[in-house]
Design a protein around this motif. Sequence first.
Motif, PDB file in Angstrom:
ATOM      1  N   UNK A  31     101.226  34.558  66.103  1.00  0.00           N
ATOM      2  CA  UNK A  31     102.342  33.697  65.712  1.00  0.00           C
ATOM      3  C   UNK A  31     101.991  32.760  64.572  1.00  0.00           C
ATOM      4  N   UNK A  32     100.709  32.523  64.364  1.00  0.00           N
ATOM      5  CA  UNK A  32     100.309  31.606  63.304  1.00  0.00           C
ATOM      6  C   UNK A  32     100.783  32.097  61.938  1.00  0.00           C
ATOM      7  N   UNK A  33     100.711  33.401  61.727  1.00  0.00           N
ATOM      8  CA  UNK A  33     101.146  33.958  60.446  1.00  0.00           C
ATOM      9  C   UNK A  33     102.633  33.672  60.224  1.00  0.00           C
ATOM     10  N   UNK A  34     103.419  33.807  61.265  1.00  0.00           N
ATOM     11  CA  UNK A  34     104.857  33.559  61.163  1.00  0.00           C
ATOM     12  C   UNK A  34     105.133  32.081  60.871  1.00  0.00           C
ATOM     13  N   UNK A  35     104.429  31.194  61.563  1.00  0.00           N
ATOM     14  CA  UNK A  35     104.638  29.762  61.367  1.00  0.00           C
ATOM     15  C   UNK A  35     104.205  29.349  59.966  1.00  0.00           C
ATOM     16  N   UNK A  36     103.120  29.929  59.478  1.00  0.00           N
ATOM     17  CA  UNK A  36     102.676  29.630  58.111  1.00  0.00           C
ATOM     18  C   UNK A  36     103.701  30.118  57.085  1.00  0.00           C
ATOM     19  N   UNK A  48     100.556  20.159  55.428  1.00  0.00           N
ATOM     20  CA  UNK A  48      99.197  19.768  55.060  1.00  0.00           C
ATOM     21  C   UNK A  48      98.125  20.752  55.519  1.00  0.00           C
ATOM     22  N   UNK A  49      98.400  21.507  56.575  1.00  0.00           N
ATOM     23  CA  UNK A  49      97.403  22.448  57.075  1.00  0.00           C
ATOM     24  C   UNK A  49      97.608  23.873  56.622  1.00  0.00           C
ATOM     25  N   UNK A  50      98.413  24.050  55.585  1.00  0.00           N
ATOM     26  CA  UNK A  50      98.806  25.393  55.164  1.00  0.00           C
ATOM     27  C   UNK A  50      97.630  26.230  54.687  1.00  0.00           C
ATOM     28  N   UNK A  51      96.667  25.614  54.039  1.00  0.00           N
ATOM     29  CA  UNK A  51      95.578  26.374  53.411  1.00  0.00           C
ATOM     30  C   UNK A  51      94.237  26.199  54.113  1.00  0.00           C
ATOM     31  N   UNK A  52      94.283  26.022  55.419  1.00  0.00           N
ATOM     32  CA  UNK A  52      93.055  25.916  56.201  1.00  0.00           C
ATOM     33  C   UNK A  52      93.258  26.641  57.534  1.00  0.00           C
ATOM     34  N   UNK A  53      92.196  26.797  58.274  1.00  0.00           N
ATOM     35  CA  UNK A  53      92.278  27.448  59.578  1.00  0.00           C
ATOM     36  C   UNK A  53      92.002  26.432  60.676  1.00  0.00           C
ATOM     37  N   UNK A  54      92.348  26.793  61.904  1.00  0.00           N
ATOM     38  CA  UNK A  54      92.140  25.941  63.068  1.00  0.00           C
ATOM     39  C   UNK A  54      91.417  26.741  64.143  1.00  0.00           C
ATOM     40  N   UNK A  55      90.639  26.051  64.952  1.00  0.00           N
ATOM     41  CA  UNK A  55      89.840  26.752  65.959  1.00  0.00           C
ATOM     42  C   UNK A  55      90.716  27.510  66.949  1.00  0.00           C
ATOM     43  N   UNK A  56      91.908  26.996  67.229  1.00  0.00           N
ATOM     44  CA  UNK A  56      92.781  27.655  68.205  1.00  0.00           C
ATOM     45  C   UNK A  56      93.332  28.986  67.695  1.00  0.00           C
ATOM     46  N   UNK A  57      93.187  29.256  66.405  1.00  0.00           N
ATOM     47  CA  UNK A  57      93.624  30.557  65.885  1.00  0.00           C
ATOM     48  C   UNK A  57      92.777  31.701  66.434  1.00  0.00           C
ATOM     49  N   UNK A  58      91.610  31.392  66.970  1.00  0.00           N
ATOM     50  CA  UNK A  58      90.740  32.434  67.535  1.00  0.00           C
ATOM     51  C   UNK A  58      91.007  32.653  69.019  1.00  0.00           C
TER      52      UNK A  58
END
Length: 384
Positions: free
Chosen positions: A234-239, A216-226
Amino acid sequence: MEFNLIATATFGLEAIVKREVEELGYPITETFNGGVLFKGGGEAIKKCNLYLRSADRVLICVNKFKAYSFEELFDNTYSIPWEDFIPNKATFPVVGKSIKSLLHSVPNCQKMVKKAIATRLGEYYKTNWIEETGPLYKIEVTLLKDEVILTIDTTGPGLHKRGYRNLTGYAPLKETLAAALVDLSYYSQDRFLYDPFCGTGTILIEAAMKVLNIPPGLNRSFVCETWENLGTGDFAKIREEGRDSILNEELNIFGSDVDGSQLSLARAHIENAGLEGKIHVQKLDVKEFKSSKKYGIIIANPPYGERMGSAESVQPLYKYMGGFYEEHPTWSCYFLTAYKDFEKVFGQKASRRRKLYNGKIECTYYQYLGPKPPMRKDVDNEGK
């Protein structure tokens, strides 16, 4: 680094969120009103934000303690190693709430927590002024019966913000609640799914995303990505792993509504979600719907008689749906409504009921369970 994490949930959805967290591989240590507590590192934070369907947000639970005075609040907050969580120059606003506590002034609690954290970080980073120009670390101080819980939000905009619904109609159903309604129905693609009051298409989209295993969160960003201290790369790999897990299967999902403007929004949302051709919607009164499918399922959030007309106006609608269910004994029906006499008007007692909240409106999820369909190959041979 391992954290104590909280996946927050709307009242009544805690058990669903618990199951979702456990399915990701993180055992629950505590379930409470409004969420579940579990342990995990940076990967857990990322995966839970990306994959949880019914949770509202993911928080780091920094600490819990009792505080009966502002001095205790300051001292206990100051004693926490905030430098392990918040880097130099980070932005850290403090929000709060207080329920049945001696420290009932929320603004004063926020100021005291902010002062304690700033003092601690200033001493650690050897500065008299905290320059808050970096990534956002939103802190919440919650006081409940004099127990203080300090958390850091890892999500940003709530998890219901999937990214596909940039247009909303009247009385919108949150994506997280829609996902929970689907989960509670145990819907699978072996059945024909119909929402006769589909509005902007949220239930249909959430059902398709679940069956096709679309995070469900595939096409949005999260504050912790910063947050560099969380390993943002690692976010890119998990996505990518999430994209690789998506199934490409035919679905039999149909929705209708009498409001053409709502259906226009539904079509736009379906396209935004990448589900064109998987979900079909049509302008249609529920009384005109016909299907030769033997095994079907209805999941709907019908008018309550509150926001859209009087209570009496929905009675014929509910009565008709009761008749439809009686004529289709192999179907299952699930209705979320705030109408208190639903079962009486519908004509049958529900197999199960669950109290839920649609926004601030107390509702009941009435669940009418039909028989399980046969094996998939037999279902494929049903009449269309």
